[in-house]
Scaffold this active site. Structure first.
Site, PDB file in Angstrom:
ATOM      1  N   LYS A 189     -12.526  -1.454   7.494  1.00  0.00           N
ATOM      2  CA  LYS A 189     -11.765  -2.323   8.395  1.00  0.00           C
ATOM      3  C   LYS A 189     -12.378  -2.250   9.801  1.00  0.00           C
ATOM      4  O   LYS A 189     -13.011  -3.188  10.255  1.00  0.00           O
ATOM      5  CB  LYS A 189     -10.298  -1.893   8.456  1.00  0.00           C
ATOM      6  CG  LYS A 189      -9.682  -1.484   7.132  1.00  0.00           C
ATOM      7  CD  LYS A 189      -9.414  -2.635   6.200  1.00  0.00           C
ATOM      8  CE  LYS A 189      -8.592  -2.171   5.003  1.00  0.00           C
ATOM      9  NZ  LYS A 189      -8.317  -3.259   4.056  1.00  0.00           N
ATOM     10  N   TRP A 229       0.823  -1.214   0.000  1.00  0.00           N
ATOM     11  CA  TRP A 229       0.000   0.000   0.000  1.00  0.00           C
ATOM     12  C   TRP A 229       0.854   1.259   0.000  1.00  0.00           C
ATOM     13  O   TRP A 229       0.506   2.253  -0.648  1.00  0.00           O
ATOM     14  CB  TRP A 229      -0.992  -0.020   1.157  1.00  0.00           C
ATOM     15  CG  TRP A 229      -2.084  -1.011   0.893  1.00  0.00           C
ATOM     16  CD1 TRP A 229      -2.272  -2.210   1.502  1.00  0.00           C
ATOM     17  CD2 TRP A 229      -3.095  -0.908  -0.113  1.00  0.00           C
ATOM     18  NE1 TRP A 229      -3.350  -2.868   0.939  1.00  0.00           N
ATOM     19  CE2 TRP A 229      -3.873  -2.092  -0.055  1.00  0.00           C
ATOM     20  CE3 TRP A 229      -3.425   0.059  -1.065  1.00  0.00           C
ATOM     21  CZ2 TRP A 229      -4.953  -2.330  -0.891  1.00  0.00           C
ATOM     22  CZ3 TRP A 229      -4.499  -0.168  -1.917  1.00  0.00           C
ATOM     23  CH2 TRP A 229      -5.250  -1.348  -1.822  1.00  0.00           C
ATOM     24  N   ASP A 254      -1.572   6.838   6.241  1.00  0.00           N
ATOM     25  CA  ASP A 254      -2.703   5.995   5.875  1.00  0.00           C
ATOM     26  C   ASP A 254      -2.926   5.054   7.055  1.00  0.00           C
ATOM     27  O   ASP A 254      -2.136   4.153   7.312  1.00  0.00           O
ATOM     28  CB  ASP A 254      -2.365   5.216   4.605  1.00  0.00           C
ATOM     29  CG  ASP A 254      -3.451   4.219   4.203  1.00  0.00           C
ATOM     30  OD1 ASP A 254      -4.458   4.085   4.922  1.00  0.00           O
ATOM     31  OD2 ASP A 254      -3.287   3.566   3.148  1.00  0.00           O
TER      32      ASP A 254
END
Length: 360
Positions: free
Chosen positions: A196, A103, A172
């Site tokens: 999440k 990511w 992030d």
């Protein structure tokens, strides 16, 4: 009676049963309004109250200072990969990035479309099983900010510390937000996809220090312009109203569980249980350096890759869903987000023990 599995998927992920039941009970008629949240105008007093309540709960739980704006947006964390440079830098600027896995590499690739990305640390040498040592990050002169991925959902690598730098810190936090306390004041920007720990897919949280607003490039799309969205209370366009409402219910649930300190205790216990079982076994292994192991996403391997598909299939038959590793790395992965109970992790450990006996 509805039979629910233990869902270890990395996202969209398991939701608290109490939240789902509450949403079910309010689906046709929200608090006597005679309509579903899905049917409400986002400008209505009913939805405005839902949005305001969700923001107030988030500010309380995270301890968001008054000099930070809280935005409920769309586009996922991936959209923010572009929004960060567009909002924080003029054309031709540079920024520092840390590369710790899939990511962060995506954020770097997107950032390079808009500015000069200076990769100040790359954990490739460890096959992205580590994070940079605390205190080792040096930001080049002129860099507008430092960006890092707090937790790599795919690789299961997590920063155990917050970098200390002299430029705005951007992270992030998609897969760790709400899992434990976080000192918001150490960051310039925190962004997170909801799917999440926050709620369902479709909503993206951005927490940004207000002195960083108002400097978006002229070509920044309006829906990515943090200042424009802040001025419009995140409703410059029609927001993902149902997702926003559900995030509010999740935040209320977290409050009822005792807040983020309680979440931290629960999440630590779940991670210790699973890592303990892996480390005690000669059959299973975890590729991540112990100091960088994620509480939220635990990848693990078996001695023979040919056993991976049988493991995942048999686990699913046993009511343990979503254990396949990401397609880019293989293996298995268990995500232990807030809504996963300790009983679910214990059921996984028991299954792993049985599978080892049968195939070891």
């Amino acid at each position: 009676m509805t039979v629910r599995v233990y869902n270890f998927s990395a996202g969209p992920a398991t939701m608290p049963l109490e939240v789902l039941e509450r949403a079910q009970s309010e689906l046709l008629d929200w608090r006597g309004s005679g309509m579903s949240v899905m049917e409400m105008s986002h400008r209505s007093k009913e939805f405005v109250s839902i949005a305001a309540e969700a923001e107030a709960r988030l500010r309380s739980l995270l301890g968001v200072p008054d000099d930070y704006a809280v935005l409920f947006l769309q586009g996922g964390a991936t959209g923010q990969f572009a929004a960060v440079p567009l909002n924080l830098t003029p054309a031709g600027a540079s920024a520092a990035y840390v590369s710790t896995g899939s990511w962060s590499k995506k954020a770097i690739a997107e950032g390079r479309k808009y500015l000069d990305v200076q990769v100040v640390a790359d954990e490739k040498a460890s096959n992205y099983a580590t994070v940079p040592a605390e205190g080792s990050l040096e930001v080049p002169e002129g860099a507008a900010y430092l960006h890092y991925t707090l937790n790599e959902t795919i690789g299961g690598v997590e920063f155990p510390y917050v970098p200390q730098v002299d430029v705005p810190l951007v992270t992030d936090a998609s897969s760790t937000i709400l899992s434990r306390p976080l000192d918001v004041s150490k960051f310039g920007v925190i962004y997170a996809g909801a799917q999440k720990n926050l709620g369902p897919a479709g909503l993206t949280l951005v927490v940004v220090r207000k002195d960083l607003l108002g400097q978006a490039r002229p070509e920044t799309p309006s829906v990515l312009d943090w200042s424009a969205m802040a001025e419009a209370d995140s409703m410059l366009n029609t927001p993902p109203t149902l997702a926003w409402y559900l995030v509010g219910l999740v935040l209320e649930w977290v409050e009822q569980q005792g807040g983020l300190e309680s979440m931290a205790e629960r999440n630590r216990a779940k991670a210790e249980l699973l890592y303990g079982a892996i480390d005690a076994s000669d059959f299973y292994s975890n590729p991540v350096a112990p100091a960088a192991r994620s509480w939220m996403n635990v990848p693990f391997l078996v001695p023979d890759p040919a056993l991976e598909k049988p493991f995942v299939a048999q686990a699913a038959e046993a009511g343990l869903s979503g254990l396949g590793g990401h397609r880019s790395v293989g293996g298995m992965r268990a995500s232990l987000y807030n809504a996963m109970p300790l009983e679910g992790v214990q059921a996984l450990v028991d299954f792993m023990t049985d599978f080892e006996k049968q195939n070891g």
